[in-house]
Each structure stands twice: as structure tokens, then as C-alpha cells.
Design a protein around this motif. Structure first.
Motif, short mmCIF file in Angstrom:
data_model
loop_
_atom_site.label_atom_id
_atom_site.label_comp_id
_atom_site.label_asym_id
_atom_site.label_seq_id
_atom_site.Cartn_x
_atom_site.Cartn_y
_atom_site.Cartn_z
N ALA A 98 21.32 0.43 19.92
CA ALA A 98 21.05 -0.14 21.24
C ALA A 98 19.61 0.07 21.67
O ALA A 98 19.13 -0.59 22.58
CB ALA A 98 21.99 0.49 22.27
N ALA A 99 18.89 0.98 21.01
CA ALA A 99 17.50 1.24 21.37
C ALA A 99 16.57 0.20 20.73
O ALA A 99 16.87 -0.35 19.67
CB ALA A 99 17.08 2.63 20.89
N GLN A 100 15.45 -0.07 21.37
CA GLN A 100 14.51 -1.04 20.83
C GLN A 100 14.01 -0.59 19.47
O GLN A 100 13.59 0.56 19.30
CB GLN A 100 13.33 -1.22 21.80
N ASN A 101 14.06 -1.50 18.50
CA ASN A 101 13.68 -1.20 17.12
C ASN A 101 14.44 -0.01 16.54
O ASN A 101 13.99 0.66 15.62
CB ASN A 101 12.17 -0.94 17.01
N ARG A 102 15.62 0.24 17.13
CA ARG A 102 16.52 1.32 16.69
C ARG A 102 15.79 2.66 16.60
O ARG A 102 16.05 3.46 15.70
CB ARG A 102 17.20 0.95 15.37
N GLN A 103 14.89 2.90 17.54
CA GLN A 103 14.16 4.17 17.57
C GLN A 103 15.10 5.32 17.93
O GLN A 103 15.92 5.20 18.84
CB GLN A 103 13.02 4.12 18.57
N ARG A 104 14.98 6.43 17.22
CA ARG A 104 15.77 7.61 17.51
C ARG A 104 15.08 8.45 18.58
O ARG A 104 13.85 8.40 18.73
CB ARG A 104 15.96 8.46 16.25
N PRO A 105 15.86 9.24 19.31
CA PRO A 105 15.25 10.14 20.29
C PRO A 105 14.36 11.16 19.59
O PRO A 105 14.45 11.38 18.39
CB PRO A 105 16.46 10.84 20.94
N ALA A 106 13.49 11.80 20.38
CA ALA A 106 12.63 12.85 19.83
C ALA A 106 13.50 13.98 19.27
O ALA A 106 14.63 14.19 19.72
CB ALA A 106 11.72 13.38 20.93
N PRO A 107 12.99 14.71 18.28
CA PRO A 107 13.79 15.77 17.64
C PRO A 107 14.38 16.75 18.66
O PRO A 107 13.71 17.16 19.60
CB PRO A 107 12.78 16.46 16.72
N TYR A 108 15.64 17.07 18.46
CA TYR A 108 16.36 18.09 19.24
C TYR A 108 16.58 17.71 20.71
O TYR A 108 16.90 18.56 21.53
CB TYR A 108 15.65 19.45 19.15
N THR A 109 16.42 16.43 21.06
CA THR A 109 16.65 16.03 22.45
C THR A 109 18.04 15.47 22.67
O THR A 109 18.47 15.36 23.82
CB THR A 109 15.60 14.99 22.89
N VAL A 110 18.74 15.07 21.63
CA VAL A 110 20.10 14.54 21.75
C VAL A 110 20.98 15.21 20.73
O VAL A 110 20.64 15.29 19.55
CB VAL A 110 20.13 13.00 21.54
N ASN A 111 22.12 15.71 21.18
CA ASN A 111 23.14 16.24 20.29
C ASN A 111 24.17 15.14 20.09
O ASN A 111 25.01 14.89 20.95
CB ASN A 111 23.78 17.49 20.91
N MET A 112 24.08 14.45 18.95
CA MET A 112 24.91 13.29 18.72
C MET A 112 26.40 13.65 18.65
O MET A 112 27.25 12.88 19.10
CB MET A 112 24.48 12.59 17.43
N TRP A 113 26.71 14.82 18.11
CA TRP A 113 28.12 15.22 18.03
C TRP A 113 28.70 15.43 19.42
O TRP A 113 29.83 15.02 19.69
CB TRP A 113 28.24 16.48 17.18
#
Length: 401
Positions: free
Chosen positions: A266-281
Motif C-alpha cells: 500500500a506504500a508508494q513504490n512499496r517502500q518499507r518503514p525505517a528499520p525498527y519502526t514497525v513490528n510487523m508481527w
């Protein structure tokens, strides 16, 4: 029909010491088991910087280790990123794996689909297709028993003899990563096997197979001098157990996999969040608590169920003329024990019925020779990147900040 197993090497949080060691060692043991059971292919991705989703940046190392612990299973790059690797290094790695495996390497190619991966290597979404196509043109002369050179927009390679050379001549079988219908058609047009990394219904598979083979037989346009590989493979979520209920209970990782794809997509260009900012689990478990019906529906898709249920679903895919079904078993926190039991039960009770299929071989020969003319199916209903079976999640807000 052939059967493969597929590895992103997923590792959801929380992480503790020894997790990555166990992940890799368990995956190698699973490949050994699949080899003994008669599975045809093992596919391993290349991804960079994708926390939780994939801890597999060096598939050539993993597959080299697997080559020494297996005897027959084909070892597939699914895929090597031609955008983040130099063409000479790609040719070298493919040749070395082919030598180590005694001619069992499969060469899958792709571009990467996220600026999180591309940007650190000096690439971008706008030019990645151009880079990919130029890399293809540069790589294949390197497999010949002579020197080669390439002078292009993105790569300038002086005359050199790339050694060693692969066992398989003129090169290992070629594949291209395909995440949606246009790339399926593009793979066919360029003469590559199609590695369909999406999760579709049997009806969609039927339409995609027609689009693929029509592109190859009617609109073939090779990017270099290579041997075409008419093969179409589709990934399916997988868990086989004695009952449907038990299989679904063991297959939670399949829903996590879908959730991660949607969340990041859903993010533009499928960019991931910055390291350690989102806990996907944690995000996944929040979604699961709020959407129990969607989670249950997701587990009813794919090849998840008892041998009888999976057999029934496979017969529909068999009618679509898929060449290979790639089984995604290692996902989320699916346990090593359940993965092994699933591979064993399916390999013993289901797989032999579908592996030897003279009708499929005859159909493909007829299509490639022109004796069978495939209709041009309207594929408008089958263009969803994730397939109609996939779950829906909220946009990845953190990724857009």
C-alpha cells in the motif's frame, strides 16, 4: 505437473539470539527431506533489508549449501536481482552453483519491486526495467567458451572471459519473476519461464497460462541469444495435515505472508518503514483480532487442507495446464515440525498422482508446435496483483512518512 518448495526465509519479530541460525538450518533440513521425497524444485529468493518478510540476501550461498545435502532436487534462484548485482557476478554465481550441484541450477531473474531494496544500490523504480534488460543482454555471452564485452547505458564491461562456465549447455534453464499479469505476458514474450509469485484461483491460472503461451508462440522477442524455457509456475500457500481443521490451525504463517504483502504494497513504490519502526508481527496480530472472518477466509484458500482437499484443488489447477506448483510452506511462524510433516504427507499421499502427466506434456508440445491454437482470453478480470483470494489490510502509514 512438477512441484517445488519456496523460501523467503521469513522471520517475524520478536528476534532472539539463535533465531536466524535455526531458520537457516531448519530450511536446509527441509530441503533434504523434500529431495528424499521426490519434490522437483527448491526456490530461494534474493531480498535485501526487508525486516521480518525475508532474511534471504544471498541465495547463492544457501543453494550452494543445499547442493551438498541433496541429490536430485533442482535448485532455483527465485530470483537473482539483475538490478542490484553486476552482470559478471551473476554469471559467475550461476555457473558455480551449477558446478556444485552437478547441473541442477535453475536461473531465475528479477528486478526487485521496492525502493527500499533498489536505492542503496543506486537503482530506482523508473529505470529498473531498462537495467534488467541490459543486464540480460550482457550476461548470456558470458556463458560461452570465449571472452565477451558489453558497452551500454548502465554497464560498461571490457573484454573478459568470465569463468567458470556452467555444466548445463548453453546455460541453466531461464526464469523471470512475475508479480502480475503484464509481467507474465512479458516473460512469455522474452522466452523465459514464468515464476508467478502471486496467489490466484484456478480460473485466473487458466487465463494466465493462455496469455503466457500466446505471448511466447505468437510474439516472441528474445533479449539476447539464449535458449527459451516454456514453463509456467505459480506459488500457492501450502499446509497439508490429516484434516482441514488441523491444516488451517498450522498454516497461520500463510496469512501473515499475505498481510505483509498487502501492508507494504500500500506504500508508494512499496517502500518499507525505517528499520525498527514497525513490528510487523504485532501489526498482524492486531489485524487478526479485528478481522477473524477475513483470517479464516484466507486460510481456506491455497493448498491448505487434508490430502483429499488438496487433491481436489490440484485437479482444478491441472486443468489450467500449469507446469509447476510451488508450495509456500515456510512463512510467518509455521513450525519446522509442521512443515516437515506437511511435506511428508503430501509427498506420500498426493504428489505421485500428479507428477507423471503425459497429457500435459502432449498439450505443451502441441502448443509450442502450433498444432494447438490457444484462444486469446480476456484477462481483465484477472489483473489483481494479489489475486482475489488475498486479504485486505490498511495502508502502511509508517512506510509513507
Amino acid at each position: 505437473m512438477k512441484f517445488g518448495i519456496f523460501y523467503e526465509l521469513q522471520l517475524p519479530r520478536p528476534w532472539v539470539a539463535g533465531d536466524e541460525l535455526s531458520l537457516y538450518q531448519n530450511a536446509l533440513s527441509q530441503m533434504e527431506l523434500a529431495d528424499r521425497l521426490g519434490y522437483d524444485h527448491a526456490w530461494v529468493v534474493e531480498h535485501h533489508f526487508l525486516e521480518e518478510y525475508s532474511h534471504s540476501p544471498s541465495p547463492e550461498s544457501f543453494l550452494a549449501a543445499a547442493s551438498q545435502r541433496t541429490k536430485n532436487i533442482r535448485l532455483g534462484h527465485g530470483i537473482l536481482q539483475l538490478t542490484t548485482n553486476h552482470p559478471a557476478r551473476v554469471a559467475e554465481r550461476v555457473a558455480v552453483l551449477d558446478l556444485l550441484s552437478n547441473g541442477r541450477c535453475e536461473f531465475g531473474m528479477g528486478e526487485s519491486a521496492s525502493i527500499t531494496e533498489l536505492t542503496p544500490f543506486g537503482r530506482d523504480m523508473e529505470t529498473k526495467k531498462e537495467v534488467f534488460e541490459e543486464a540480460v543482454a550482457a550476461i548470456f555471452p558470458m556463458f560461452r567458451d570465449a571472452g565477451s564485452e558489453h558497452h551500454g547505458k548502465y554497464f560498461d564491461i571490457p573484454l573478459r572471459n568470465v569463468v567458470p562456465k556452467p555444466v548445463q549447455k548453453p546455460h541453466p534453464p531461464l526464469w523471470m519473476a512475475c508479480s502480475q499479469l503484464p509481467t507474465i505476458e512479458r516473460a512469455g514474450r522474452h522466452g523465459f519461464g514464468a515464476l508467478g509469485f502471486q496467489f490466484v484461483s484456478a480460473d485466473a491460472a487458466h487465463a494466465w497460462v493462455h496469455a503466457y503461451y500466446n505471448a511466447m508462440t505468437k510474439r516472441l522477442h528474445k533479449l539476447a541469444d539464449y535458449q527459451i524455457n516454456p514453463n509456467m509456475a505459480l506459488v500457492s500457500f501450502f499446509m497439508c495435515a490429516k484434516t482441514d481443521e488441523e491444516a488451517r490451525a498450522r498454516a497461520d504463517g500463510a496469512t501473515f505472508f499475505q498481510f505483509a504483502l498487502r501492508f507494504y504494497g500500500a506504500a508508494q513504490n512499496r517502500q518499507r518503514p525505517a528499520p525498527y519502526t514497525v513490528n510487523m508481527w504485532d501489526e498482524y496480530n492486531k489485524w487478526k483480532r479485528d478481522n477473524p472472518e477475513a483470517q479464516e477466509a484466507a486460510l481456506r484458500g491455497g493448498l491448505i487442507g487434508s490430502p483429499e482437499t488438496i487433491r481436489r484443488k490440484l485437479k482444478r489447477f491441472q486443468g489450467s495446464h500449469i507446469d509447476q506448483v510451488i508450495l509456500l510452506n515456510q512463512a510467518g511462524k509455521n513450525s519446522h515440525e509442521h512443515i516437515c510433516e506437511s511435506l511428508e504427507l503430501f509427498g506420500r499421499e498426493v504428489m505421485p498422482e500428479f507428477q507423471n502427466d503425459p497429457a500435459q506434456a502432449a498439450w505443451k508440445q502441441g502448443v509450442m508446435s502450433g498444432e494447438i491454437q490457444l484462444e486469446e482470453i480476456d484477462t481483465e478480470a484477472f489483473t489483481d496483483r494479489y489475486g482475489k483470494l488475498a486479504i485486505n489490510v490498511a495502508p502502511a502509514k509508517a512506510a509513507a512518512e
